[in-house]
Scaffold this motif. Structure first.
Motif, PDB file in Angstrom:
ATOM      1  N   ILE A  80       0.850  -1.197   0.000  1.00  0.00           N
ATOM      2  CA  ILE A  80       0.000   0.000   0.000  1.00  0.00           C
ATOM      3  C   ILE A  80       0.883   1.244   0.000  1.00  0.00           C
ATOM      4  O   ILE A  80       1.713   1.420   0.889  1.00  0.00           O
ATOM      5  CB  ILE A  80      -0.930   0.026   1.231  1.00  0.00           C
ATOM      6  CG1 ILE A  80      -1.825  -1.208   1.251  1.00  0.00           C
ATOM      7  CG2 ILE A  80      -1.755   1.314   1.253  1.00  0.00           C
ATOM      8  CD1 ILE A  80      -2.628  -1.363   2.535  1.00  0.00           C
ATOM      9  N   LEU A  81       0.693   2.084  -0.998  1.00  0.00           N
ATOM     10  CA  LEU A  81       1.355   3.385  -1.074  1.00  0.00           C
ATOM     11  C   LEU A  81       0.261   4.428  -0.945  1.00  0.00           C
ATOM     12  O   LEU A  81      -0.686   4.448  -1.731  1.00  0.00           O
ATOM     13  CB  LEU A  81       2.086   3.545  -2.407  1.00  0.00           C
ATOM     14  CG  LEU A  81       2.767   4.888  -2.658  1.00  0.00           C
ATOM     15  CD1 LEU A  81       3.911   5.112  -1.679  1.00  0.00           C
ATOM     16  CD2 LEU A  81       3.269   4.961  -4.097  1.00  0.00           C
ATOM     17  N   TYR A  82       0.377   5.272   0.073  1.00  0.00           N
ATOM     18  CA  TYR A  82      -0.685   6.258   0.271  1.00  0.00           C
ATOM     19  C   TYR A  82      -0.115   7.590   0.728  1.00  0.00           C
ATOM     20  O   TYR A  82       0.928   7.654   1.366  1.00  0.00           O
ATOM     21  CB  TYR A  82      -1.710   5.757   1.301  1.00  0.00           C
ATOM     22  CG  TYR A  82      -1.212   5.694   2.716  1.00  0.00           C
ATOM     23  CD1 TYR A  82      -1.543   6.686   3.633  1.00  0.00           C
ATOM     24  CD2 TYR A  82      -0.400   4.650   3.149  1.00  0.00           C
ATOM     25  CE1 TYR A  82      -1.086   6.637   4.942  1.00  0.00           C
ATOM     26  CE2 TYR A  82       0.057   4.583   4.456  1.00  0.00           C
ATOM     27  CZ  TYR A  82      -0.285   5.583   5.342  1.00  0.00           C
ATOM     28  OH  TYR A  82       0.168   5.526   6.631  1.00  0.00           O
ATOM     29  N   GLU A  83      -0.826   8.635   0.353  1.00  0.00           N
ATOM     30  CA  GLU A  83      -0.450   9.975   0.782  1.00  0.00           C
ATOM     31  C   GLU A  83      -0.923  10.157   2.218  1.00  0.00           C
ATOM     32  O   GLU A  83      -2.105  10.012   2.509  1.00  0.00           O
ATOM     33  CB  GLU A  83      -1.095  11.011  -0.136  1.00  0.00           C
ATOM     34  CG  GLU A  83      -0.556  12.405   0.073  1.00  0.00           C
ATOM     35  CD  GLU A  83      -1.050  13.357  -0.995  1.00  0.00           C
ATOM     36  OE1 GLU A  83      -0.224  13.776  -1.809  1.00  0.00           O
ATOM     37  OE2 GLU A  83      -2.257  13.666  -1.004  1.00  0.00           O
ATOM     38  N   ASN A  84       0.012  10.430   3.119  1.00  0.00           N
ATOM     39  CA  ASN A  84      -0.316  10.571   4.526  1.00  0.00           C
ATOM     40  C   ASN A  84      -0.702  12.021   4.822  1.00  0.00           C
ATOM     41  O   ASN A  84       0.125  12.831   5.217  1.00  0.00           O
ATOM     42  CB  ASN A  84       0.857  10.123   5.401  1.00  0.00           C
ATOM     43  CG  ASN A  84       0.505  10.109   6.865  1.00  0.00           C
ATOM     44  OD1 ASN A  84      -0.625  10.376   7.244  1.00  0.00           O
ATOM     45  ND2 ASN A  84       1.473   9.804   7.694  1.00  0.00           N
ATOM     46  N   LYS A 143       5.367  -3.829   7.566  1.00  0.00           N
ATOM     47  CA  LYS A 143       6.444  -2.873   7.835  1.00  0.00           C
ATOM     48  C   LYS A 143       6.070  -1.578   7.117  1.00  0.00           C
ATOM     49  O   LYS A 143       5.336  -1.598   6.139  1.00  0.00           O
ATOM     50  CB  LYS A 143       7.774  -3.403   7.322  1.00  0.00           C
ATOM     51  CG  LYS A 143       8.284  -4.609   8.095  1.00  0.00           C
ATOM     52  CD  LYS A 143       9.665  -5.001   7.632  1.00  0.00           C
ATOM     53  CE  LYS A 143      10.311  -6.086   8.417  1.00  0.00           C
ATOM     54  NZ  LYS A 143       9.558  -7.136   8.980  1.00  0.00           N
ATOM     55  N   CYS A 144       6.610  -0.460   7.601  1.00  0.00           N
ATOM     56  CA  CYS A 144       6.277   0.824   6.992  1.00  0.00           C
ATOM     57  C   CYS A 144       7.536   1.618   6.691  1.00  0.00           C
ATOM     58  O   CYS A 144       8.464   1.667   7.499  1.00  0.00           O
ATOM     59  CB  CYS A 144       5.379   1.636   7.921  1.00  0.00           C
ATOM     60  SG  CYS A 144       4.920   3.245   7.223  1.00  0.00           S
ATOM     61  N   ILE A 145       7.544   2.229   5.528  1.00  0.00           N
ATOM     62  CA  ILE A 145       8.559   3.225   5.190  1.00  0.00           C
ATOM     63  C   ILE A 145       7.841   4.569   5.160  1.00  0.00           C
ATOM     64  O   ILE A 145       7.055   4.846   4.257  1.00  0.00           O
ATOM     65  CB  ILE A 145       9.232   2.936   3.832  1.00  0.00           C
ATOM     66  CG1 ILE A 145       9.905   1.570   3.842  1.00  0.00           C
ATOM     67  CG2 ILE A 145      10.236   4.050   3.497  1.00  0.00           C
ATOM     68  CD1 ILE A 145      10.461   1.141   2.488  1.00  0.00           C
ATOM     69  N   ASP A 146       8.076   5.375   6.209  1.00  0.00           N
ATOM     70  CA  ASP A 146       7.484   6.713   6.268  1.00  0.00           C
ATOM     71  C   ASP A 146       8.203   7.642   5.299  1.00  0.00           C
ATOM     72  O   ASP A 146       9.402   7.488   5.059  1.00  0.00           O
ATOM     73  CB  ASP A 146       7.609   7.295   7.681  1.00  0.00           C
ATOM     74  CG  ASP A 146       6.684   6.616   8.672  1.00  0.00           C
ATOM     75  OD1 ASP A 146       5.519   6.370   8.335  1.00  0.00           O
ATOM     76  OD2 ASP A 146       7.138   6.339   9.802  1.00  0.00           O
ATOM     77  N   LYS A 147       7.451   8.606   4.779  1.00  0.00           N
ATOM     78  CA  LYS A 147       8.012   9.608   3.861  1.00  0.00           C
ATOM     79  C   LYS A 147       8.791   8.933   2.726  1.00  0.00           C
ATOM     80  O   LYS A 147       9.917   9.301   2.392  1.00  0.00           O
ATOM     81  CB  LYS A 147       8.874  10.606   4.618  1.00  0.00           C
ATOM     82  CG  LYS A 147       8.096  11.372   5.669  1.00  0.00           C
ATOM     83  CD  LYS A 147       8.957  12.402   6.364  1.00  0.00           C
ATOM     84  CE  LYS A 147       8.304  13.016   7.542  1.00  0.00           C
ATOM     85  NZ  LYS A 147       7.193  13.825   7.422  1.00  0.00           N
ATOM     86  N   PHE A 148       8.141   7.925   2.148  1.00  0.00           N
ATOM     87  CA  PHE A 148       8.745   7.150   1.069  1.00  0.00           C
ATOM     88  C   PHE A 148       9.220   8.062  -0.059  1.00  0.00           C
ATOM     89  O   PHE A 148       8.486   8.938  -0.504  1.00  0.00           O
ATOM     90  CB  PHE A 148       7.737   6.126   0.534  1.00  0.00           C
ATOM     91  CG  PHE A 148       8.240   5.290  -0.584  1.00  0.00           C
ATOM     92  CD1 PHE A 148       9.193   4.310  -0.352  1.00  0.00           C
ATOM     93  CD2 PHE A 148       7.779   5.480  -1.874  1.00  0.00           C
ATOM     94  CE1 PHE A 148       9.668   3.516  -1.383  1.00  0.00           C
ATOM     95  CE2 PHE A 148       8.241   4.696  -2.909  1.00  0.00           C
ATOM     96  CZ  PHE A 148       9.196   3.720  -2.665  1.00  0.00           C
ATOM     97  N   ASN A 149      10.437   7.853  -0.482  1.00  0.00           N
ATOM     98  CA  ASN A 149      11.020   8.617  -1.585  1.00  0.00           C
ATOM     99  C   ASN A 149      11.024  10.120  -1.292  1.00  0.00           C
ATOM    100  O   ASN A 149      10.789  10.931  -2.176  1.00  0.00           O
ATOM    101  CB  ASN A 149      10.305   8.294  -2.900  1.00  0.00           C
ATOM    102  CG  ASN A 149      11.197   8.498  -4.091  1.00  0.00           C
ATOM    103  OD1 ASN A 149      12.417   8.484  -3.977  1.00  0.00           O
ATOM    104  ND2 ASN A 149      10.588   8.687  -5.243  1.00  0.00           N
ATOM    105  N   ASN A 150      11.225  10.480  -0.020  1.00  0.00           N
ATOM    106  CA  ASN A 150      11.278  11.891   0.396  1.00  0.00           C
ATOM    107  C   ASN A 150       9.987  12.651   0.123  1.00  0.00           C
ATOM    108  O   ASN A 150      10.020  13.823  -0.261  1.00  0.00           O
ATOM    109  CB  ASN A 150      12.451  12.610  -0.261  1.00  0.00           C
ATOM    110  CG  ASN A 150      13.568  12.870   0.704  1.00  0.00           C
ATOM    111  OD1 ASN A 150      13.440  12.590   1.886  1.00  0.00           O
ATOM    112  ND2 ASN A 150      14.655  13.403   0.196  1.00  0.00           N
ATOM    113  N   SER A 151       8.863  12.008   0.313  1.00  0.00           N
ATOM    114  CA  SER A 151       7.575  12.644   0.037  1.00  0.00           C
ATOM    115  C   SER A 151       6.699  12.573   1.287  1.00  0.00           C
ATOM    116  O   SER A 151       7.156  12.183   2.349  1.00  0.00           O
ATOM    117  CB  SER A 151       6.891  11.910  -1.119  1.00  0.00           C
ATOM    118  OG  SER A 151       6.511  10.600  -0.706  1.00  0.00           O
TER     119      SER A 151
END
Length: 140
Positions: free
Chosen positions: A79-83, A119-127
């Motif tokens: 899941i890729l989502y805008e936080n 698992k989570c990668i916060d601010k994925f790709n500096n976003s």
């Protein structure tokens, strides 16, 4: 909504933290004005094989994911989502739909980590996007 809430220059309220950014004409969020559109809850579609969900819904992500728990639990997609939680766009949607308080506070990250062992990668790709990765996921 008939007001652009994502970027500068078009009918923006003075307290919008994005007022100095270039205007994103696709950045119109849900609101009180504008046109009615039909809405479908993801779980009602009963998908059988979802490997990836991308959600960029201009502040309405919490509402959408709160009604997709069966789909996510069953398929365990990446899941890729805008936080947008807590920012201006999110606050505008919450203000427009007070009867959906429970849905507005749903936290997809917490649900996936606590209930599904993601698992989570916060601010994925500096976003401002977060990337949720299910357990035992093999790269594409």
């Amino acid at each position: 909504n008939d007001t652009d809430l994502d970027g500068g220059g078009v009918n923006l309220e003075e307290n919008n933290e994005e007022k100095d950014k270039p205007c994103n004409f696709g950045g119109v969020s849900l609101g009180d004005s504008g046109e009615e559109v039909p809405v479908v809850i993801l779980d009602s579609l009963q998908f059988d094989n979802i490997g990836f969900i991308h959600c960029d819904a201009q502040g309405a992500e919490n509402f959408i994911f709160s009604k997709a728990l069966e789909t996510i639990h069953k398929n365990k997609p990446v899941i890729l989502y805008e936080n947008n939680f807590g920012n201006y766009l999110y606050k505008q949607v919450v203000k427009s739909y007070p009867k959906y308080k429970k849905e507005s506070t749903f936290d997809i990250k917490q649900y996936c980590i606590d209930k599904l062992n993601y698992k989570c990668i916060d601010k994925f790709n500096n976003s401002i996007d977060n990337l949720l990765i299910p357990p035992n996921h093999t790269p594409f």
